[in-house]
Write a protein that holds these residues in place. Structure first.
Motif, PDB file in Angstrom:
ATOM      1  N   PRO A 178     -13.502  26.534 -21.439  1.00 59.49           N
ATOM      2  CA  PRO A 178     -12.394  27.381 -21.000  1.00 59.49           C
ATOM      3  C   PRO A 178     -11.100  27.004 -21.732  1.00 59.49           C
ATOM      4  N   PRO A 179     -10.199  27.962 -21.927  1.00 60.43           N
ATOM      5  CA  PRO A 179      -8.933  27.685 -22.613  1.00 60.43           C
ATOM      6  C   PRO A 179      -8.123  26.563 -21.963  1.00 60.43           C
ATOM      7  N   ALA A 180      -8.264  26.378 -20.665  1.00 61.74           N
ATOM      8  CA  ALA A 180      -7.497  25.346 -19.958  1.00 61.74           C
ATOM      9  C   ALA A 180      -7.794  23.948 -20.499  1.00 61.74           C
ATOM     10  N   VAL A 181      -8.979  23.737 -21.046  1.00 63.14           N
ATOM     11  CA  VAL A 181      -9.317  22.419 -21.592  1.00 63.14           C
ATOM     12  C   VAL A 181      -8.427  22.106 -22.787  1.00 63.14           C
ATOM     13  N   GLY A 182      -8.269  23.071 -23.681  1.00 62.53           N
ATOM     14  CA  GLY A 182      -7.403  22.866 -24.839  1.00 62.53           C
ATOM     15  C   GLY A 182      -5.959  22.644 -24.444  1.00 62.53           C
ATOM     16  N   VAL A 183      -5.502  23.413 -23.471  1.00 48.36           N
ATOM     17  CA  VAL A 183      -4.126  23.282 -22.992  1.00 48.36           C
ATOM     18  C   VAL A 183      -3.927  21.906 -22.376  1.00 48.36           C
ATOM     19  N   THR A 184      -4.935  21.388 -21.716  1.00 49.26           N
ATOM     20  CA  THR A 184      -4.856  20.062 -21.102  1.00 49.26           C
ATOM     21  C   THR A 184      -4.871  18.961 -22.165  1.00 49.26           C
ATOM     22  N   LEU A 185      -5.670  19.158 -23.197  1.00 52.01           N
ATOM     23  CA  LEU A 185      -5.799  18.128 -24.237  1.00 52.01           C
ATOM     24  C   LEU A 185      -4.537  17.970 -25.090  1.00 52.01           C
ATOM     25  N   MET A 186      -3.842  19.062 -25.342  1.00 52.93           N
ATOM     26  CA  MET A 186      -2.690  18.997 -26.251  1.00 52.93           C
ATOM     27  C   MET A 186      -1.656  17.940 -25.848  1.00 52.93           C
ATOM     28  N   PRO A 187      -1.157  17.943 -24.629  1.00 55.71           N
ATOM     29  CA  PRO A 187      -0.137  16.923 -24.294  1.00 55.71           C
ATOM     30  C   PRO A 187      -0.726  15.520 -24.141  1.00 55.71           C
ATOM     31  N   MET A 188      -2.038  15.437 -23.929  1.00 53.83           N
ATOM     32  CA  MET A 188      -2.646  14.117 -23.746  1.00 53.83           C
ATOM     33  C   MET A 188      -2.534  13.275 -25.010  1.00 53.83           C
ATOM     34  N   ARG A 189      -2.469  13.902 -26.167  1.00 46.70           N
ATOM     35  CA  ARG A 189      -2.349  13.154 -27.430  1.00 46.70           C
ATOM     36  C   ARG A 189      -1.102  12.269 -27.450  1.00 46.70           C
ATOM     37  N   ASP A 190      -0.052  12.748 -26.805  1.00 46.62           N
ATOM     38  CA  ASP A 190       1.236  12.044 -26.851  1.00 46.62           C
ATOM     39  C   ASP A 190       1.463  11.111 -25.673  1.00 46.62           C
ATOM     40  N   MET A 191       0.481  10.946 -24.813  1.00 47.19           N
ATOM     41  CA  MET A 191       0.656  10.086 -23.640  1.00 47.19           C
ATOM     42  C   MET A 191       0.489   8.617 -24.041  1.00 47.19           C
ATOM     43  N   PRO A 192       1.515   7.817 -23.770  1.00 47.38           N
ATOM     44  CA  PRO A 192       1.405   6.394 -24.120  1.00 47.38           C
ATOM     45  C   PRO A 192       0.346   5.715 -23.249  1.00 47.38           C
ATOM     46  N   ASP A 193      -0.270   4.721 -23.817  1.00 48.83           N
ATOM     47  CA  ASP A 193      -1.257   3.909 -23.100  1.00 48.83           C
ATOM     48  C   ASP A 193      -2.484   4.692 -22.648  1.00 48.83           C
ATOM     49  N   LEU A 194      -2.770   5.803 -23.285  1.00 49.36           N
ATOM     50  CA  LEU A 194      -3.960   6.584 -22.946  1.00 49.36           C
ATOM     51  C   LEU A 194      -4.913   6.520 -24.130  1.00 49.36           C
ATOM     52  N   ASP A 195      -6.140   6.168 -23.848  1.00 43.73           N
ATOM     53  CA  ASP A 195      -7.178   6.226 -24.882  1.00 43.73           C
ATOM     54  C   ASP A 195      -7.572   7.693 -25.015  1.00 43.73           C
ATOM     55  N   TYR A 196      -6.929   8.388 -25.949  1.00 42.99           N
ATOM     56  CA  TYR A 196      -7.089   9.832 -26.070  1.00 42.99           C
ATOM     57  C   TYR A 196      -8.546  10.216 -26.280  1.00 42.99           C
ATOM     58  N   GLU A 197      -9.239   9.554 -27.170  1.00 44.44           N
ATOM     59  CA  GLU A 197     -10.632   9.931 -27.476  1.00 44.44           C
ATOM     60  C   GLU A 197     -11.530   9.780 -26.250  1.00 44.44           C
ATOM     61  N   ALA A 198     -11.333   8.712 -25.487  1.00 44.51           N
ATOM     62  CA  ALA A 198     -12.136   8.512 -24.276  1.00 44.51           C
ATOM     63  C   ALA A 198     -11.790   9.577 -23.227  1.00 44.51           C
TER      64      ALA A 198
END
Length: 180
Positions: A139-159
């Protein structure tokens, strides 16, 4: 969906307007095909409708196109051109026409119509040849959710990305098994 309703409403105007999906549209919109006059569809459209209800009628267009209905095929091709022109405007505004970018397609029409997806990609690649078309089943919501996650500090983005995609696919599979 809207263009499919229009075509069905015009189907009775004469032989050149005839489409194979008129009865299907009347049944889907009005619950009956006893009154195949376009005025009934006009009344249907004059009522407040959720966009998703009208968009869902595209499934009838896809089925008719697969059966060889030329009007249905043209509706699909025209829709692909319109979206490609919107992408052209965005590409020009962002000045990314010569960049290698992912062109991620998602949503009902992209997921359900190979004709649409191929035509859309051909059009976009004509003005943005380095784009890489990717057809997503999420669903499109997954992409929308992933976009800001790239810039979150201390987040293992790939995991986090893998977990989100895996859990979404599991939810979609469970929903399909329940018949929704």
């Amino acid at each position: 969906g809207l263009n499919t309703i229009r075509a069905a409403a015009q189907s009775g105007w004469g032989p050149r307007h005839k489409v194979s999906f008129t009865r299907d549209i009347f049944r889907a919109c009005l619950g009956s095909d006893h009154d195949l006059r376009g005025r009934s569809l006009v009344r249907y459209l004059l009522q407040t409708r959720d966009r998703s209800e009208v968009a869902d009628l595209a499934r009838i267009t896809f089925a008719a196109a697969r059966r060889g209905d030329n009007a249905a095929r043209q509706i699909i091709l025209d829709a692909a051109v319109r979206l490609a022109e919107t992408v052209r405007d965005a590409v020009a505004q962002l000045k990314v026409g010569n960049r290698a970018c992912a062109l991620i397609g998602t949503g009902g029409i992209i997921a359900n119509s190979n004709l649409y997806w191929r035509h859309f990609c051909r059009r976009v690649l004509s003005f943005a040849p380095k784009f890489r078309p990717i057809r997503s089943d999420l669903p499109p919501a997954v992409g929308v959710t992933l976009m800001p996650m790239r810039d979150m500090p201390d987040l293992d983005y790939e995991a986090a990305r893998a977990t989100l995609i895996e859990s979404t696919r599991a939810m979609l599979k469970a929903r399909a098994c329940r018949g929704r």
